[in-house]
Write a protein that holds these residues in place. Structure first.
Motif, PDB file in Angstrom:
ATOM      1  N   ASP A   1       7.813  65.096  24.087  1.00 16.75           N
ATOM      2  CA  ASP A   1       7.331  65.292  22.738  1.00 16.75           C
ATOM      3  C   ASP A   1       6.680  64.079  22.322  1.00 16.75           C
ATOM      4  O   ASP A   1       6.287  63.163  23.008  1.00 16.75           O
ATOM      5  N   GLU A   2       6.172  63.987  20.834  1.00 13.17           N
ATOM      6  CA  GLU A   2       5.226  62.842  20.534  1.00 13.17           C
ATOM      7  C   GLU A   2       5.982  61.481  20.760  1.00 13.17           C
ATOM      8  O   GLU A   2       5.449  60.634  20.871  1.00 13.17           O
ATOM      9  N   SER A   3       7.354  61.634  20.669  1.00 11.76           N
ATOM     10  CA  SER A   3       7.989  60.221  20.808  1.00 11.76           C
ATOM     11  C   SER A   3       8.485  60.134  22.459  1.00 11.76           C
ATOM     12  O   SER A   3       8.885  58.950  22.615  1.00 11.76           O
TER      13      SER A   3
ATOM     14  N   ARG B   1       9.429  71.499  22.950  1.00  8.62           N
ATOM     15  CA  ARG B   1       9.559  69.899  22.659  1.00  8.62           C
ATOM     16  C   ARG B   1       8.856  69.160  23.933  1.00  8.62           C
ATOM     17  O   ARG B   1       8.443  68.084  23.825  1.00  8.62           O
ATOM     18  N   GLU B   2       8.792  69.918  24.933  1.00  7.32           N
ATOM     19  CA  GLU B   2       7.864  69.559  26.042  1.00  7.32           C
ATOM     20  C   GLU B   2       6.535  70.116  25.719  1.00  7.32           C
ATOM     21  O   GLU B   2       6.287  71.167  25.814  1.00  7.32           O
ATOM     22  N   ARG B   3       5.555  69.264  25.700  1.00  3.12           N
ATOM     23  CA  ARG B   3       4.198  69.704  25.324  1.00  3.12           C
ATOM     24  C   ARG B   3       3.418  70.345  26.464  1.00  3.12           C
ATOM     25  O   ARG B   3       2.425  71.061  26.211  1.00  3.12           O
TER      26      ARG B   3
END
Length: 749
Positions: free
Chosen positions: A549-551, A561-563
């Protein structure tokens, strides 16, 4: 009685006309007689005369005649060893072969041009715009009820191709609903719909309307054609010679004298039309000639030898007995058709080969018999929600008097359903992808019908493709994938893993050692993102390209959550140059380019900047996915035991979807909606818009397609499923199948 040949070398002898040879031939075989079964008194009389003529000419073995009374009785007598041979037409050959195991051994030849057959055709006026695909609702002309070219072939073909569906196997009713009005001479009984005789005109005084004889002016081949020529009907089902025989001045009938063959055309099976002279390539079916059938243990060469000796002596001017003439007995076509020019030996002695696929499939469709249908169909379901929906479906169907009725049978798993159907404890189950493969290969089940999805819904029956960026300086092909960086939708998913990896393994491009597929993939590609491959003991390279994710958390997880997860994620992995290749479905590129995805990473992407890698080594534009893909993921299918009549089941579902197929049908129950039952994709997929016929996809492999089957077989690696069950934790069976099943349950793929 005809028996088996004991010494095949006998047949190398050429002196077939030598009496000494004949005596030796039959002595060697130990044959005493061939018992011929006759279907009428007149035929028995002709047979006795043939037996006497053969005897006087010294033709052996002895021919004896026995009365059967009908084709059906004769086939049963032959099966029971009470007779040895009978001549049958196509429909009876089909029944004799399917039900009694008899085989054709000698065929009739009528015409040197077309040999042992004629062609059933559909004729229209050239001025019309009718095709085989637009017959529904037109007016039809038929030679007669249950006649080959006028009824059996067209009705069988329309049923087999799914254009005509008969609920409860009531074919006359289905035909009456399919055509606007018809003339089917003989369909004037109380059990036939009135519209089947609506176009008939009787004799010149208007009497004998719709009778199955020449009193009805629209009876037989010329009558059905006249029905079309005079504008009563818009299509005529006749044989290939009917139009030439009744046009261009060849007919003496007043109604036909001004007709020209150029003003008529044939309807072809592929939807095109052709001139009436092109019947060899444009027809509904090649109708097989009549043939002599015997038991499977009877050597057909013996029967042919007997008849061949006979036709050499009794088929010409001056012979006191004529094999191919029945006038002396006050009838036609006794023992053999009067138009027969010669009899020939049939080399492939099985009824399917003699009948040919076109005619065979028509006969199989016609075998849908209301009298043999079960009262109910046991439908197998696998969850509480499905049982609930199935129960409502059974009630809804019953209220509309749909036949056969539905009974719901519960099982723990789809595989248990397959086993129950194999044992005939259940009848039908709806399956997808890998389950269809298992049902067919392991349990011998066959598809009966399938689902179809809306044109703009690509979540089902989609194409799995290999997507790359357009790059003139590095235009690598599918053969150059080794060492590339790969983007996948997720472990165990169809388009992103099962299909591409399965096909690459099956073709020997990826070579797993010790059945360890993930390890082999990690060694083939230099780095990958395969969401869900972050499990223990999986090679870390399978998650190397994933970004989380973004973090930076949830890296390589099988969630949004995995882009780089799922279709759009795998495409993003390629678009952002993390990977060189993405394994996705055909619609993915369009959904995320040209302004269709407003996320910042996709805003400026153009579909024209991407290409497909084809299995043949070429590159293609992304719009060419129908011709450049790894496999088409098949639609779900209703799978049944081979003994279930698929036409009866499709007839039920086709009628049911008239009432319950539309989401706003107003009849309460909705076949393609599971929301009422707190579930998704119960029995049928919610995205289905209709149940469709099999058409040419009659087996599980044909339904799945060779490419999809190849991918499944690649993932199963035969050497990993042998004795001892030495399968590692990385194997397809242990790891991928549960994920695949889970994906199907969740509607992910």
């Amino acid at each position: 009685m005809a028996g088996k040949i004991t010494d095949p070398k006998i047949f190398t002898m050429k002196s077939s006309r030598n009496v000494f040879y004949l005596l030796f031939f039959h002595a060697a075989l130990g044959l005493e007689r061939i018992r011929w079964c006759t279907v009428s008194e007149q035929e028995l009389s002709k047979c006795n005369d043939m037996s006497k003529a053969f005897g006087e000419a010294g033709i052996l073995p002895t021919l004896q005649c026995t009365a059967g009374g009908s084709a059906a009785n004769c086939t049963q007598m032959i099966k029971d060893d009470l007779a040895d041979a009978v001549t049958l037409d196509g429909r009876s050959i089909y029944q004799a072969g399917r039900e009694n195991g008899l085989k054709p051994v000698v065929g009739e030849v009528y015409d040197q041009d077309i040999g042992t057959s004629y062609y059933a055709v559909a004729v229209v006026k050239k001025s019309s715009n009718i095709t085989i695909n637009s017959l529904k609702g037109v007016r039809s002309c038929h030679t007669g009820i249950n006649r080959t070219a006028g009824w059996d072939v067209p009705v069988g073909y329309l049923t087999d191709s799914g254009r005509l569906a008969a609920m409860g196997c009531d074919l006359p009713k289905a035909v009456s609903e399919y055509f606007n009005a018809s003339c089917v001479p003989g369909a004037n009984g109380v059990n036939y719909p009135k519209s089947l005789c609506e176009l008939c005109i009787g004799n010149s005084a208007g009497e004998h309307k719709c009778e199955r004889n020449s009193q009805e002016q629209y009876y037989d081949y010329s009558g059905a054609f006249r029905c079309l020529a005079e504008g009563s009907g818009e299509v005529a089902f006749v044989k290939h010679s009917t139009v030439p025989e009744n046009t261009d001045g060849r007919s003496s009938f007043l109604w036909a004298q001004r007709l020209r063959s150029r003003n008529f055309q044939l309807l072809c099976r592929d939807g095109s039309r052709a001139e009436v002279s092109e019947w060899r390539t444009c027809h509904l079916a090649r109708v097989p000639a009549r043939a002599v059938v015997v038991r499977p243990d009877t050597d057909g060469t013996v029967v042919f030898h007997l008849l061949n000796q006979g036709q050499q002596r009794f088929n010409g001017v001056g012979a006191k007995f004529q094999m191919f003439d029945s006038a002396a007995y006050g009838a036609q076509n006794l023992l053999f058709r009067d138009s027969t020019t010669e009899l020939v030996a049939i080399t492939a002695q099985n009824y399917q080969a003699w009948l040919g696929d076109e005619y065979l499939h028509s006969m199989q469709a016609l075998s849908c018999d209301p009298n043999t249908l079960p009262e109910s169909l046991n439908w197998c379901v696998v969850s509480t929600e499905e049982i609930w929906k199935c129960g409502e479906m059974a009630v809804a169907f019953r209220k509309k008097n749909l036949k056969p009725e539905i009974q719901c049978i519960s099982a723990k798993t789809k595989e248990e359903c397959m086993e129950m159907i194999q044992k005939k404890e259940s009848d039908a189950v709806v399956l997808g992808g890998a389950d269809i493969y298992t049902a067919g290969k392991t349990y011998g089940l066959v598809p009966a019908a399938g689902e179809s999805y809306s044109a703009n819904d690509s979540s089902n029956a989609y194409y799995a493709v290999v997507l790359v960026k357009r790059n003139l300086s590095n235009a690598f092909t599918i053969s150059d994938l080794k060492g590339k960086k790969s983007c996948h939708t997720g472990l165990g998913r169809n388009a992103g893993w099962n299909i591409p990896i399965g096909i690459l393994i099956k073709r020997g491009i990826i070579k797993p050692r010790d059945c360890n597929i993930p390890q082999a993939v990690s060694e083939f590609f230099s780095a990958s993102c395969v969401p869900s491959a972050e499990q223990d003991n999986y090679p870390s390279k399978l998650c190397q390209l994933c970004i989380g994710d973004e973090s930076g958390n949830n890296k390589c997880s099988a969630s949004s959550r995995e882009r780089y997860y799922s279709y759009s994620g795998a495409f993003r992995c390629l678009a952002e140059d993390s990977g060189d290749v993405a394994f996705v479905k055909h619609s993915t590129v369009f959904e995320n380019t040209d302004g269709n995805n407003t996320d910042s990473w996709a805003q400026n992407l153009k579909s024209s900047d991407f290409q497909l890698l084809c299995p043949n080594g070429a590159r293609a534009e992304v719009t060419q996915f129908a011709d450049c893909h790894l496999a088409q993921v098949p639609a779900q299918a209703i799978m049944v035991h081979p003994d279930i009549n698929v036409f009866a089941l499709y007839g039920l579902l086709d009628k049911a979807q008239v009432y319950f197929g539309n989401s706003s049908n107003g009849n309460g129950f909705k076949m393609f909606d599971s929301s009422t039952f707190q579930g998704k994709n119960l029995i049928f997929k919610d995205s289905a818009v209709e149940i469709v016929p099999l058409q040419e996809k009659r087996t599980y492999t044909e339904w799945l397609g060779s490419e999809y089957v190849e991918s499944l077989e690649g993932m199963q690696i035969p050497q990993c499923s042998g004795a001892g069950n030495k399968i590692t934790q990385y194997s397809f069976v242990a790891a991928v199948i549960p994920l695949l099943v889970l994906c199907q349950i969740q509607g992910l793929d």
